[in-house]
Design an enzyme around this catalytic site. Structure first.
Site, short mmCIF file in Angstrom:
data_model
loop_
_atom_site.label_atom_id
_atom_site.label_comp_id
_atom_site.label_asym_id
_atom_site.label_seq_id
_atom_site.Cartn_x
_atom_site.Cartn_y
_atom_site.Cartn_z
N SER A 24 26.99 34.10 88.32
CA SER A 24 26.80 35.45 88.07
C SER A 24 27.54 36.42 89.17
O SER A 24 27.55 37.50 89.11
CB SER A 24 25.29 35.59 88.65
N HIS A 157 9.58 70.33 61.27
CA HIS A 157 10.19 69.81 59.80
C HIS A 157 11.64 70.29 59.82
O HIS A 157 12.36 70.55 58.73
CB HIS A 157 9.60 69.91 58.63
N SER A 278 39.81 67.33 67.31
CA SER A 278 40.06 66.39 66.53
C SER A 278 41.52 66.02 66.35
O SER A 278 42.26 66.79 66.65
CB SER A 278 39.62 66.88 65.02
N LYS A 284 39.18 72.15 64.84
CA LYS A 284 37.87 71.83 65.16
C LYS A 284 37.58 71.44 66.68
O LYS A 284 38.33 71.24 67.53
CB LYS A 284 37.84 70.32 64.52
N ASN A 286 34.47 69.56 68.66
CA ASN A 286 33.41 68.58 68.18
C ASN A 286 32.60 68.44 69.55
O ASN A 286 33.06 68.41 70.69
CB ASN A 286 34.09 67.18 67.79
N GLU A 291 26.86 63.94 71.73
CA GLU A 291 26.97 62.82 70.79
C GLU A 291 26.77 61.42 71.56
O GLU A 291 26.15 60.73 71.20
CB GLU A 291 27.85 63.09 69.70
N TYR A 318 10.62 30.60 88.94
CA TYR A 318 11.95 31.23 88.80
C TYR A 318 12.57 30.24 87.70
O TYR A 318 12.22 29.05 87.56
CB TYR A 318 12.94 31.23 89.90
N LYS A 326 20.03 41.15 85.09
CA LYS A 326 20.90 42.21 85.78
C LYS A 326 21.87 43.00 85.01
O LYS A 326 21.81 44.12 85.14
CB LYS A 326 21.76 41.54 86.84
N1 ARG Z 1 22.20 34.12 90.77
C1 ARG Z 1 20.64 33.85 90.63
C2 ARG Z 1 20.09 34.86 89.80
O1 ARG Z 1 20.74 35.86 89.71
C3 ARG Z 1 20.04 33.98 91.91
C4 ARG Z 1 18.76 32.94 91.98
C5 ARG Z 1 19.15 31.66 91.89
N2 ARG Z 1 18.24 30.71 92.06
C6 ARG Z 1 17.94 29.39 91.72
N3 ARG Z 1 17.05 28.88 92.03
N4 ARG Z 1 18.93 28.99 91.15
O2 ARG Z 1 19.00 34.81 89.25
#
Ligand code: ARG
Length: 462
Positions: A24, A157, A278, A284, A286, A291, A318, A326
């Site tokens: 990540s 309406h 445009s 034009k 726009n 939008e 977890y 995220k």
């Molecule tokens: N990169 C992980 C996340 O974003 C961090 C937590 C990882 N924890 C684990 N027990 N693998 O969720």
């Protein structure tokens, strides 16, 4: 021989693929600030509780500050192959300060660490979005206060209904954004509890003090139950929902700006900054900006539904699925911050076309309800009968190619001789707008009252 090479190649390839799926760091590196802040607070607490030595703490603190500065200055790019931001920073710290770095992770897990970092990020951005909402409310209120006498056809309406004023219309949006602001601030309060010290799921045998870290990080208190805390992403869902609702409001306003700037309406003119040309039609202009705001609302809604779906089947505590929490939040937050800034500027800089709005009020017999209300109030006719008499008056106006507000006394009398002379003045669109003096109504006086109430409220929000 060939088998060995092949399998070696496969294992090489699959481990790279696995890393790509698993890591990540490419996206959670934006949490470096929160991660370092959390680690500094945790290390401080560990030293205070005599779980690590003062010397080790001093090294950790110095190392973390250094890493922070290196990231800020672009010297440390966080583009290594570590799994995530937590491993990257801890690894780099240990590289810098040696064994002391290895003590930082005492009495914590990445599970409470990520819950902390992400919550800090959400809390910080909740405040930033709330601040921008206040700015937008201020701007809408300012535009409203200049336009409490600017007539506008109020619609239902998308059909002309009753005359209102443009300030009143702007105050409707200010009211929506006030509710949004309140939603963000109440989420902030509800989630202002510290996850750190929950460790993997069950707490820790170390004599930690979660109150110390909570206080140092600006939380009200530690969370209650660690199993819940490491499994909980309600704070992320709340910011996603709050952003979606806020963007839905912004999208409705954008939709109106798009309509109003079309040649069929011409009620407003967006500044050239907020319109684009445009590539083929040179004449034009726009409304790309409203939008885009309308379009981005679709994306933030998707982010909300994604996380709800990720979370719905997860056993406690977890699970790696939660790493999927995220990107949607980062995207929605970025979108919300940018959109609010743009909207504020666009509202502030648009031109309100008072004459066109006024002209449009002469279409659709906007003051017809005033005649029915008169017949009920002054003559004592039951509303349903008054409604039919008024319908007949509208037919007369149609036949003559006039708006109901243009009829003369004789026209009205010819339909029903109970209609008095004073009605002619009542059917004027401005009189109609100003007749709506019930609380929360559109009359200039009531609109000004709404503006005053919101200005007072704005002053109360520090
Ligand atoms: N990169 C992980 C996340 O974003 C961090 C937590 C990882 N924890 C684990 N027990 N693998 O969720």
């Amino acid at each position: 021989m060939s088998k060995k090479i092949a399998s070696a190649r496969i294992s090489e390839k699959s481990s790279q693929l696995l890393q790509e799926l698993n890591n990540s760091l490419p996206f959670d590196k934006v949490l470096y600030r929160e991660d370092i802040e959390g680690s500094r607070a945790h290390a401080f607490m560990l030293a205070e509780q005599e779980i690590i030595s003062k010397e080790d703490y001093a090294l950790i603190e110095k190392g973390l500050v250094e890493i922070y500065e290196e990231i800020e200055s672009g010297q440390y790019l966080l583009n290594g192959d570590e799994e995530d931001i937590h491993m990257a920073i801890e690894g780099y710290l240990t590289e810098k300060i040696g064994d002391a770095g290895k003590r930082l992770h005492t009495a914590r897990s990445r599970n409470d660490q990520v819950a902390l970092d992400f919550r800090l990020f959400v809390q910080r951005n909740t405040q930033a979005i709330a601040d921008l909402l206040l700015q937008n409310i201020r701007t809408l209120t300012k535009v409203a206060s200049k336009n409490t006498a600017t007539l506008l056809p109020g619609m239902t309406h998308l059909q002309h209904a009753q005359p209102i004023n443009f300030g009143y219309h702007m105050m409707a949006y200010a009211s929506m954004f006030k509710r949004d602001y309140e939603r963000f601030t109440s989420s902030y309060e509800r989630n202002n509890y510290s996850p750190i010290g929950c460790a993997a799921l069950a707490g820790t045998p170390h004599a930690i003090n979660r109150k110390t870290t909570a206080e140092k990080l600006g939380f009200k208190a530690p969370t209650l139950n660690c199993l819940d805390t490491v499994s909980d992403r309600d704070f992320a869902l709340e910011i996603l929902f709050n952003i979606s609702t806020m963007m839905m409001h912004m999208s409705r306003l954008s939709e109106e700006l798009i309509l109003w700037s079309a040649s069929e309406f011409k009620f407003v003119k967006l500044s050239d900054k907020h319109a684009t040309g445009s590539s083929i039609m040179p004449q034009k202009k726009n409304p790309d900006i409203p939008e885009l705001l309308r379009g981005k609302t679709g994306r933030v809604n998707g982010n909300l539904v994604s996380l709800l779906t990720v979370m719905k089947g997860l056993p406690l505590a977890y699970n790696k699925d939660m790493q999927e929490d995220k990107e949607g939040v980062f995207d929605s937050v970025k979108t919300a911050l940018l959109s609010l800034e743009v909207l504020n500027e666009m509202i502030d800089e648009m031109t309100v076309n008072v004459d066109e709005m006024n002209k449009a009020c002469m279409i659709g017999h906007l003051s017809a309800t005033d005649l029915a209300d008169y017949l009920v109030k002054e003559v004592g006719i039951p509303f349903r009968d008054a409604y039919h008499i008024t319908g007949n008056v509208v037919n007369v106006a149609e036949e003559k190619g006039l708006d109901i507000s243009e009829l003369i006394f004789e026209d009205l009398q010819a339909v029903d001789d109970r209609i008095g002379k004073d009605v002619v003045a009542l059917l004027d669109n401005r009189a109609s707008m100003n007749a709506r003096q019930s609380e929360g109504g559109t009359s200039t006086i009531r609109t000004e009252e709404q503006i005053d109430a919101l200005v007072t409220w704005l002053k109360e929000q520090q």
